[in-house]
Scaffold this motif. Structure first.
Motif, PDB file in Angstrom:
ATOM      1  N   GLN A  94       5.803   5.506  -3.751  1.00  0.00           N
ATOM      2  CA  GLN A  94       4.781   4.634  -4.304  1.00  0.00           C
ATOM      3  C   GLN A  94       3.566   5.406  -4.784  1.00  0.00           C
ATOM      4  OE1 GLN A  94       4.937   1.490  -5.032  1.00  0.00           O
ATOM      5  NE2 GLN A  94       6.977   1.197  -4.214  1.00  0.00           N
ATOM      6  N   ILE A 112      15.214  -5.476  -5.851  1.00  0.00           N
ATOM      7  CA  ILE A 112      14.960  -5.353  -4.409  1.00  0.00           C
ATOM      8  C   ILE A 112      16.079  -6.026  -3.622  1.00  0.00           C
ATOM      9  CG2 ILE A 112      13.452  -6.134  -2.528  1.00  0.00           C
ATOM     10  CD1 ILE A 112      11.086  -5.758  -4.472  1.00  0.00           C
ATOM     11  N   GLY A 123       2.807 -10.724  -6.054  1.00  0.00           N
ATOM     12  CA  GLY A 123       2.489  -9.744  -5.025  1.00  0.00           C
ATOM     13  C   GLY A 123       2.352 -10.397  -3.661  1.00  0.00           C
ATOM     14  N   THR A 170       5.938 -11.702  -2.436  1.00  0.00           N
ATOM     15  CA  THR A 170       6.855 -10.670  -1.939  1.00  0.00           C
ATOM     16  C   THR A 170       6.363 -10.018  -0.655  1.00  0.00           C
ATOM     17  OG1 THR A 170       5.803  -9.070  -3.438  1.00  0.00           O
ATOM     18  CG2 THR A 170       7.820 -10.148  -4.198  1.00  0.00           C
ATOM     19  N   GLN A 171       5.063  -9.936  -0.466  1.00  0.00           N
ATOM     20  CA  GLN A 171       4.536  -9.208   0.680  1.00  0.00           C
ATOM     21  C   GLN A 171       4.068 -10.101   1.825  1.00  0.00           C
ATOM     22  OE1 GLN A 171       4.612  -5.789   0.806  1.00  0.00           O
ATOM     23  NE2 GLN A 171       5.695  -5.955  -1.143  1.00  0.00           N
ATOM     24  N   TYR A 173      13.666  -8.675   0.781  1.00  0.00           N
ATOM     25  CA  TYR A 173      13.744  -7.275   1.224  1.00  0.00           C
ATOM     26  C   TYR A 173      14.878  -7.092   2.233  1.00  0.00           C
ATOM     27  CZ  TYR A 173       9.421  -5.779  -1.063  1.00  0.00           C
ATOM     28  OH  TYR A 173       8.469  -5.450  -1.991  1.00  0.00           O
ATOM     29  N   ARG A 209       7.889  -2.699  -5.254  1.00  0.00           N
ATOM     30  CA  ARG A 209       6.727  -3.572  -5.237  1.00  0.00           C
ATOM     31  C   ARG A 209       6.436  -4.084  -6.633  1.00  0.00           C
ATOM     32  NH1 ARG A 209       3.350  -3.532  -0.711  1.00  0.00           N
ATOM     33  NH2 ARG A 209       3.919  -2.035   0.912  1.00  0.00           N
ATOM     34  N   VAL A 210       5.842  -5.254  -6.698  1.00  0.00           N
ATOM     35  CA  VAL A 210       5.497  -5.852  -7.986  1.00  0.00           C
ATOM     36  C   VAL A 210       4.498  -4.973  -8.731  1.00  0.00           C
ATOM     37  CG1 VAL A 210       4.278  -7.789  -9.062  1.00  0.00           C
ATOM     38  CG2 VAL A 210       6.020  -8.218  -7.320  1.00  0.00           C
ATOM     39  N   GLY A 220       4.020  -1.807  -8.424  1.00  0.00           N
ATOM     40  CA  GLY A 220       4.705  -0.601  -8.868  1.00  0.00           C
ATOM     41  C   GLY A 220       5.485  -0.831 -10.148  1.00  0.00           C
TER      42      GLY A 220
END
Length: 415
Positions: free
Chosen positions: A39, A89, A274, A277-278, A287, A361-362, A364
């Motif tokens: 990352q 992912i 973001g 997903t997190q 994930y 990651r979004v 990224g």
């Protein structure tokens, strides 16, 4: 009945977290970068590529007008990259998004241009078609069990053919001015400004403030759970560096045509996805499926349902990209969206997604898409021919995947 009252140690840790946030952490930047090289490396590469092309183009790359053009020209690829990284992912791939972009734009054009429906009805129809396509893919992947590669490869052919039928092999244009504003409109002059747009600078300042607050809260949470963090001076340095980049970017936009409407759409999508997903159960399940499918099944994850909604979401974002692209082009063409799927996949992998799934990651993926955009724009400014541009993009993608494989082997060797 089990008590949920925190222990004395937990209370002490919670009370001391704010103080620890100022005095705890790793002070060596090299250690921080190496801790998550996949990352961290992408941001270093992004800065290096911008600096390189800024020099090679004698500063034209970073001019206000050119920065605005980069945002407008590549926004739909960044939207696709957000959905594509979620698909990757989970351990899948989607080869159909370019054809779906073409189909959704074609449906919108037929309704608005040919049949005189309101401009917003065309947008709603495009999004509905995107969701329907995503549900089609999700059904075959999740409930029938056909690999996503095959399903979306068939979709690429199927929906390209439908695009030709919907348009009857002709291009349609122009859209009404309201429709064109989605990808070509700007917010300018709302708060005034002498030679610049104050509203653009205000939005950027609020974004930087939000980033700082969110980063500090995340830092506190990691300290509470005894996870490694950077030292407070390094954290402040990072926030200041990000703030400087964002404000410079906003300053350039403010001196051009103001804040692009499509940039607001993109920012909302990045923030929303973001967080999804997190910070949500759905994100953690995505994930889990990509990281270890067997473990996810044993943990009670409803894999079929999650996979279905992953592709519905990809279809929705393809519909959004279709609206943006048709608005930008001011029409619909049978060949629209050609090779978009490869650009979106490249953005996800360059942005740190793993080939085997479970990582990515979004933000990224968006940075990966911006790297591709800066390289394309920089080479165009330098007059590099299209064939050489394709060679460079292919090599960058190959290096990104090789870097991912190297990281896995290095991690395995150190266990």
């Amino acid at each position: 009945m089990t008590s949920t009252k925190p222990t004395a140690a937990e209370e002490t840790a919670s009370e001391s977290a704010p103080a620890a946030a100022l005095h705890t952490g790793i002070s060596d930047p090299r250690t921080l970068i190496m801790r998550n090289l996949r990352q961290s490396g992408i941001y270093v590469a992004f800065i290096a590529i911008i600096a390189l092309f800024a020099v090679l183009t004698d500063g034209v790359l970073l001019s206000p007008g050119n920065i605005t053009n980069i945002v407008l020209q590549y926004s739909y690829i960044l939207v696709l990259a957000i959905g594509m990284v979620i698909v990757i992912i989970a351990g899948h791939i989607d080869l159909s998004v370019g054809s779906v972009v073409a189909l959704t734009g074609a449906v919108s054009a037929v309704l608005v241009i040919q049949q005189d429906y309101p401009w917003w009805a065309g947008m709603v129809a495009a999004l509905a078609v995107g969701v329907a396509v995503g549900a089609w893919h999700g059904f075959w992947v999740a409930y029938v069990g056909i690999p996503a590669f095959i399903v979306t490869l068939a979709g690429m052919l199927l929906f390209r053919g439908l695009t030709l039928q919907v348009l009857d092999n002709i291009s349609l244009s122009p859209f009404p001015s309201e429709y064109q504003k989605v990808a070509n409109g700007f917010l300018n002059g709302l708060l005034g400004g002498q030679g610049y747009d104050a509203f653009t600078l205000l939005i950027a300042a609020v974004a930087v403030g939000g980033y700082a607050v969110f980063g500090f809260r995340t830092r506190l949470a990691r300290i509470r759970y005894q996870q490694p963090v950077e030292s407070f001076p390094l954290f402040v340095t990072k926030v200041l560096a990000v703030g400087a980049v964002v404000m410079y970017f906003a300053w350039q936009l403010a001196h051009a045509r103001g804040l692009p409407i499509v940039l607001i759409i993109l920012a909302v999508l990045v923030l929303a996805y973001g967080l999804v997903t997190q910070r949500t159960v759905f994100g953690r399940q995505v994930y889990a499926i990509g990281g270890n499918l067997s473990a996810a099944l044993l943990s009670g994850v409803k894999v079929k349902k999650v996979n279905f909604w992953i592709f519905v979401n990809m279809g929705f974002l393809a519909g959004v990209a279709g609206v943006i692209y048709s608005s930008r082009a001011n029409g619909a063409q049978p060949a629209a969206g050609n090779m978009f799927e490869l650009d979106a996949i490249a953005a996800a992998f360059i942005g740190g997604a793993a080939v085997s799934g479970g990582v990515g990651r979004v933000v990224g993926a968006v940075v990966g898409g911006l790297i591709m955009a800066v390289m394309s724009n920089g080479m165009q400014l330098m007059g590099v021919d299209q064939s050489t541009q394709s060679v460079v993009k292919g090599l960058v993608l190959l290096i990104a995947v090789a870097f991912d494989i190297y990281n896995k082997r290095r991690a395995g060797a150190t266990r």
